[in-house]
Design a protein around this motif. Structure first.
Motif, PDB file in Angstrom:
ATOM      1  N   ALA A  61      -4.408   1.497 -13.176  1.00 31.77           N
ATOM      2  CA  ALA A  61      -3.910   0.254 -13.635  1.00 31.77           C
ATOM      3  C   ALA A  61      -2.686   0.594 -14.372  1.00 31.77           C
ATOM      4  CB  ALA A  61      -4.835  -0.323 -14.495  1.00 31.77           C
ATOM      5  N   ALA A  62      -2.471   1.408 -15.401  1.00 29.73           N
ATOM      6  CA  ALA A  62      -1.460   1.759 -16.216  1.00 29.73           C
ATOM      7  C   ALA A  62      -0.341   2.359 -15.332  1.00 29.73           C
ATOM      8  CB  ALA A  62      -1.873   2.810 -17.263  1.00 29.73           C
ATOM      9  N   ALA A  63      -0.722   3.397 -14.350  1.00 27.36           N
ATOM     10  CA  ALA A  63       0.331   3.889 -13.520  1.00 27.36           C
ATOM     11  C   ALA A  63       1.139   2.646 -12.702  1.00 27.36           C
ATOM     12  CB  ALA A  63      -0.151   4.859 -12.546  1.00 27.36           C
ATOM     13  N   ALA A  64       0.164   1.905 -12.057  1.00 29.21           N
ATOM     14  CA  ALA A  64       0.620   0.744 -11.188  1.00 29.21           C
ATOM     15  C   ALA A  64       1.521  -0.174 -11.878  1.00 29.21           C
ATOM     16  CB  ALA A  64      -0.495   0.221 -10.481  1.00 29.21           C
ATOM     17  N   LEU A  65       1.230  -0.521 -13.158  1.00 27.27           N
ATOM     18  CA  LEU A  65       1.952  -1.590 -13.762  1.00 27.27           C
ATOM     19  C   LEU A  65       3.191  -0.940 -14.383  1.00 27.27           C
ATOM     20  CD1 LEU A  65      -0.757  -3.259 -16.087  1.00 27.27           C
ATOM     21  CD2 LEU A  65       0.531  -4.284 -14.403  1.00 27.27           C
ATOM     22  N   ALA A  66       3.230   0.372 -14.887  1.00 33.81           N
ATOM     23  CA  ALA A  66       4.443   1.028 -15.145  1.00 33.81           C
ATOM     24  C   ALA A  66       5.332   1.289 -14.000  1.00 33.81           C
ATOM     25  CB  ALA A  66       3.992   2.279 -15.894  1.00 33.81           C
ATOM     26  N   ILE A  67       4.937   1.607 -12.850  1.00 36.07           N
ATOM     27  CA  ILE A  67       5.906   1.993 -11.453  1.00 36.07           C
ATOM     28  C   ILE A  67       6.275   0.624 -11.117  1.00 36.07           C
ATOM     29  CG2 ILE A  67       6.126   3.274  -9.637  1.00 36.07           C
ATOM     30  CD1 ILE A  67       5.985   4.930 -12.302  1.00 36.07           C
ATOM     31  N   PHE A 124       0.981  -1.179   0.095  1.00 32.57           N
ATOM     32  CA  PHE A 124      -0.082   0.093  -0.071  1.00 32.57           C
ATOM     33  C   PHE A 124       0.913   1.436  -0.050  1.00 32.57           C
ATOM     34  CE2 PHE A 124      -3.023   3.225   1.602  1.00 32.57           C
ATOM     35  CZ  PHE A 124      -4.135   2.563   1.220  1.00 32.57           C
ATOM     36  N   PHE A 125       1.393   1.675  -1.121  1.00 33.33           N
ATOM     37  CA  PHE A 125       2.396   2.743  -1.480  1.00 33.33           C
ATOM     38  C   PHE A 125       1.916   4.001  -1.624  1.00 33.33           C
ATOM     39  CE2 PHE A 125       6.229   4.908  -3.019  1.00 33.33           C
ATOM     40  CZ  PHE A 125       7.107   4.529  -2.172  1.00 33.33           C
ATOM     41  N   LEU A 126       1.544   4.910  -0.651  1.00 33.83           N
ATOM     42  CA  LEU A 126       0.902   5.967  -0.698  1.00 33.83           C
ATOM     43  C   LEU A 126       1.409   7.186  -1.639  1.00 33.83           C
ATOM     44  CD1 LEU A 126      -0.706   6.389   2.905  1.00 33.83           C
ATOM     45  CD2 LEU A 126      -1.939   6.101   0.748  1.00 33.83           C
ATOM     46  N   PRO A 127       2.728   7.165  -1.707  1.00 34.37           N
ATOM     47  CA  PRO A 127       3.151   8.185  -2.476  1.00 34.37           C
ATOM     48  C   PRO A 127       2.930   8.113  -4.127  1.00 34.37           C
ATOM     49  CG  PRO A 127       5.010   7.672  -1.097  1.00 34.37           C
ATOM     50  CD  PRO A 127       3.822   6.729  -0.943  1.00 34.37           C
ATOM     51  N   SER A 128       2.660   6.768  -4.406  1.00 36.60           N
ATOM     52  CA  SER A 128       1.739   6.631  -5.781  1.00 36.60           C
ATOM     53  C   SER A 128       0.460   7.362  -6.040  1.00 36.60           C
ATOM     54  CB  SER A 128       1.903   5.301  -6.223  1.00 36.60           C
ATOM     55  OG  SER A 128       3.381   4.648  -6.515  1.00 36.60           O
ATOM     56  N   GLY A 129      -0.145   7.318  -4.877  1.00 36.44           N
ATOM     57  CA  GLY A 129      -1.537   7.788  -5.049  1.00 36.44           C
ATOM     58  C   GLY A 129      -1.414   9.408  -4.850  1.00 36.44           C
ATOM     59  N   VAL A 130      -0.281   9.874  -4.132  1.00 34.74           N
ATOM     60  CA  VAL A 130      -0.099  11.211  -4.158  1.00 34.74           C
ATOM     61  C   VAL A 130       0.273  11.815  -5.457  1.00 34.74           C
ATOM     62  CG1 VAL A 130       1.158  13.111  -3.048  1.00 34.74           C
ATOM     63  CG2 VAL A 130       0.194  11.274  -1.557  1.00 34.74           C
ATOM     64  N   ARG A 131       1.059  11.061  -6.100  1.00 31.05           N
ATOM     65  CA  ARG A 131       1.619  11.577  -7.451  1.00 31.05           C
ATOM     66  C   ARG A 131       0.382  11.628  -8.273  1.00 31.05           C
ATOM     67  NH1 ARG A 131       4.703   7.395  -8.511  1.00 31.05           N
ATOM     68  NH2 ARG A 131       6.529   8.140  -7.510  1.00 31.05           N
ATOM     69  N   VAL A 132      -0.374  10.665  -8.382  1.00 30.70           N
ATOM     70  CA  VAL A 132      -1.539  10.761  -9.412  1.00 30.70           C
ATOM     71  C   VAL A 132      -2.504  11.860  -9.039  1.00 30.70           C
ATOM     72  CG1 VAL A 132      -3.523   9.396 -10.389  1.00 30.70           C
ATOM     73  CG2 VAL A 132      -1.162   8.380 -10.089  1.00 30.70           C
ATOM     74  N   ALA A 133      -2.772  11.943  -7.670  1.00 30.26           N
ATOM     75  CA  ALA A 133      -3.844  12.884  -7.215  1.00 30.26           C
ATOM     76  C   ALA A 133      -3.363  14.392  -7.623  1.00 30.26           C
ATOM     77  CB  ALA A 133      -3.959  12.610  -5.976  1.00 30.26           C
ATOM     78  N   VAL A 134      -2.134  14.734  -7.525  1.00 23.49           N
ATOM     79  CA  VAL A 134      -1.386  15.969  -7.718  1.00 23.49           C
ATOM     80  C   VAL A 134      -1.616  16.457  -9.256  1.00 23.49           C
ATOM     81  CG1 VAL A 134      -0.499  16.306  -5.665  1.00 23.49           C
ATOM     82  CG2 VAL A 134       1.064  15.454  -7.546  1.00 23.49           C
ATOM     83  N   LEU A 135      -1.350  15.308  -9.837  1.00 23.37           N
ATOM     84  CA  LEU A 135      -1.342  15.588 -11.476  1.00 23.37           C
ATOM     85  C   LEU A 135      -2.799  15.756 -11.761  1.00 23.37           C
ATOM     86  CD1 LEU A 135       1.290  13.038 -12.710  1.00 23.37           C
ATOM     87  CD2 LEU A 135       1.383  15.224 -12.732  1.00 23.37           C
ATOM     88  N   LEU A 136      -3.787  15.093 -11.345  1.00 20.29           N
ATOM     89  CA  LEU A 136      -5.259  15.416 -11.727  1.00 20.29           C
ATOM     90  C   LEU A 136      -5.581  16.543 -11.255  1.00 20.29           C
ATOM     91  CD1 LEU A 136      -6.807  11.877 -10.644  1.00 20.29           C
ATOM     92  CD2 LEU A 136      -6.273  12.676 -13.058  1.00 20.29           C
ATOM     93  N   PRO A 183       7.591  11.380 -14.992  1.00 26.96           N
ATOM     94  CA  PRO A 183       7.358  11.730 -16.528  1.00 26.96           C
ATOM     95  C   PRO A 183       6.527  10.424 -16.916  1.00 26.96           C
ATOM     96  CG  PRO A 183       9.571  12.074 -16.144  1.00 26.96           C
ATOM     97  CD  PRO A 183       9.046  11.430 -14.805  1.00 26.96           C
ATOM     98  N   VAL A 184       6.801   9.316 -16.753  1.00 25.90           N
ATOM     99  CA  VAL A 184       5.734   8.182 -17.133  1.00 25.90           C
ATOM    100  C   VAL A 184       4.365   8.442 -16.704  1.00 25.90           C
ATOM    101  CG1 VAL A 184       5.357   5.708 -16.887  1.00 25.90           C
ATOM    102  CG2 VAL A 184       7.752   6.635 -17.256  1.00 25.90           C
ATOM    103  N   VAL A 185       4.304   8.771 -15.388  1.00 24.72           N
ATOM    104  CA  VAL A 185       2.855   8.618 -14.760  1.00 24.72           C
ATOM    105  C   VAL A 185       2.200  10.220 -15.347  1.00 24.72           C
ATOM    106  CG1 VAL A 185       1.324   9.091 -12.609  1.00 24.72           C
ATOM    107  CG2 VAL A 185       3.142   7.544 -12.683  1.00 24.72           C
TER     108      VAL A 185
END
Length: 519
Positions: free
Chosen positions: A123-129, A42-54, A97-99
């Motif tokens: 799904a795409a961000a989780a697979l890529a990272i 449960f890696f929260l920084p990935s969620g923070v990354r997508v949230a701020v980009l949105l 950059p990928v996300v």
């Protein structure tokens, strides 16, 4: 020209520099803080990354990239001696950059019809990272990665995916302009009860001793029930609140070692089920909200069409009323002139001729007034629908056929608006005319007015007596074609059942239509 444009862009960049640096700092702090309470699963920084980009405009993305690199510098530079400089640089450089590219490609879908785009981003961000990090570890780490590669990959991907669908829906929800009235439904008992049940379940999970992993996993899955109910009630908005709350409760009730990157196998098994449930609920909420929006648009279009149809109907009736009044004025002038002629004939001693002229005048005047009332039933405004049907020119026309009887009129039509009574008058006269033309036998007219807390209306039936076979198919088809529009104008419906045409017309109480003032 190009020089001026460059200067303007530089000025705009300089003006946004303080805000951008602040955003970069806050983003780096948020990533660092969430990293301290994250698990591999449960890696929260990935969620923070997508949230701020949105949530952030694209002009702020370079500053977010700067904040990401500052966060990775603090986190991974001390690991250069252990894992090598190549891994530290490559694993830190490519993620944002990928996300960002994934989010950018979904930008066109964000204002679209459904909200399912969030799942494809996650799904795409989780697979890529997740897979990208694992591949770089396998390639660049000096020592082999411990554990089975497939298990570690699943842990990484699910960990990133769970974090994204936990934080990103909240960001997408907060960026939308939702009126305060849109949140008032959350205070209703069903929604409030769901939230209370989730919090109480989370509190119960936190109180379980360390050895009760199966009971903990069962309670964690049980929290999906109130989230399902929230999704059914509020659509995507319910899923966007319920899914993050459920996942955060699961996260904070998971046993940890106290170090970043902790892992709990029992909770991971429950999280696999929760990942599937969360995905299904967000998809279900997206579909539900999509069709609710379509339904609301359809209802608004229907309401608008009904208002326009009413306005058109009332405008045409207003024109017919003016025409009928002109006809009455004409016949009044003719009666006045002929009466003067009759008086002159009587004065000249032609009393017998004057009497015959007076009789002809009265018959012609009555017939003319009956025809004028067929154009527009002016008495309806004074005596109401029922007496207008029984006393205007239309009743005389029906009486001449010898086939129409009006009976069983109940309720007070004067409580209805003039527009509704006029629509009922036109509908019932048209139905009777249709049956007189296409069917044989006696006709019976019935009507009943009624009121409910927010509605009022009238039910009318025109029945062909002694017709065991029912209406002819052609008659029913013509009735549906000619009368459905009148029923729809006032939100009613038409039914042709056996030997009866039934019409329902309704309106809201306190309608803006002019209320009939019956004497």
């Amino acid at each position: 020209m190009a020089h001026d444009g460059l200067i303007k862009r530089l000025q705009a960049g300089i003006s946004t520099l303080p805000a951008g640096l602040l955003v970069a700092t806050l983003y780096a702090i948020a990533c660092w803080a969430t990293r301290q309470i994250s698990l591999d699963q449960f890696f929260l920084p990935s969620g923070v990354r997508v949230a701020v980009l949105l949530a952030s405009p694209m002009r702020m993305w370079p500053y977010l990239l700067l904040g990401e690199y500052a966060y990775f510098a603090e986190l991974r530079l001390p690991l250069v001696g252990t894992y090598g400089l190549n891994w530290v640089l490559l694993s830190s450089v490519y993620q944002f950059p990928v996300v960002a590219l994934i989010v950018y490609l979904h930008r066109r879908a964000i204002p679209g019809r459904t909200d399912a785009w969030l799942l494809t981003i996650a799904a795409a961000a989780a697979l890529a990272i997740g897979v990208g990090n694992l591949a770089l570890m396998r390639i660049l780490w000096p020592s082999p990665l411990p554990g089975d590669v497939a298990v570690v990959a699943a842990r990484f991907v699910i960990g990133h995916y769970m974090a994204i669908i936990t934080v990103a829906p909240l960001a997408a929800l907060l960026t939308r302009r939702i009126a305060p009235s849109g949140w008032s439904a959350w205070l209703y008992p069903p929604s409030a009860a769901c939230l209370v049940v989730m919090l109480m379940t989370g509190y119960g999970i936190a109180l379980l001793p360390a050895g009760h992993s199966d009971e903990r996993a069962g309670l964690q899955l049980l929290m999906a029930a109130p989230v399902i109910l929230l999704t059914c009630i509020h659509g995507w908005r319910g899923a966007a609140v319920g899914v993050p709350l459920m996942n955060l409760i699961v996260h904070f009730t998971t046993p940890v070692t106290g170090l970043p990157g902790s892992f709990d196998a029992a909770t991971f098994r429950a999280q696999q089920g929760l990942a599937l449930v969360s995905t299904s609920l967000i998809a279900l909420g997206s579909i539900t909200s999509h069709y609710r929006r379509r339904l609301n648009i359809s209802l608004q279009d229907r309401s608008q069409a009904m208002r326009l149809a009413k306005s058109s109907f009332l405008a045409s009736e207003k024109d017919l009323r003016a025409r009928a009044q002109r006809m009455r004025h004409i016949v009044d002038h003719i009666d006045f002139a002929l009466n003067q002629t009759v008086e002159w004939l009587q004065e000249q001693g032609h009393k017998q001729f004057a009497s015959s002229v007076l009789k002809a005048i009265s018959i012609s005047s009555r017939n003319f007034r009956e025809q004028a009332s067929l154009v527009y039933p002016i008495p309806l405004e004074q005596v109401g629908l029922y007496l207008a049907l029984q006393g205007c020119g239309i009743s005389e026309a029906w009486h001449k056929t010898g086939r129409v009887s009006c009976e069983h009129f109940s309720g007070d039509p004067c409580l209805l608006s003039t527009g509704l009574q006029l629509a009922a008058y036109r509908a019932i006269t048209e139905a009777v005319s249709l049956l007189l033309e296409h069917e044989s036998g006696q006709l019976q007219i019935r009507a009943r007015c009624g009121r409910r807390p927010h509605l009022q209306g009238i039910v009318m039936t025109v029945k062909v007596l002694n017709l065991p076979t029912g209406l002819a198919p052609r008659t029913a088809e013509i009735a549906i074609q000619n009368l459905t529009a009148r029923a729809n104008t006032y939100g009613g419906r038409l039914q042709c059942h056996r030997n009866t045409i039934r019409l329902l017309l309704v309106e809201t109480r306190g309608s803006s239509s002019v209320t009939n003032q019956c004497m």
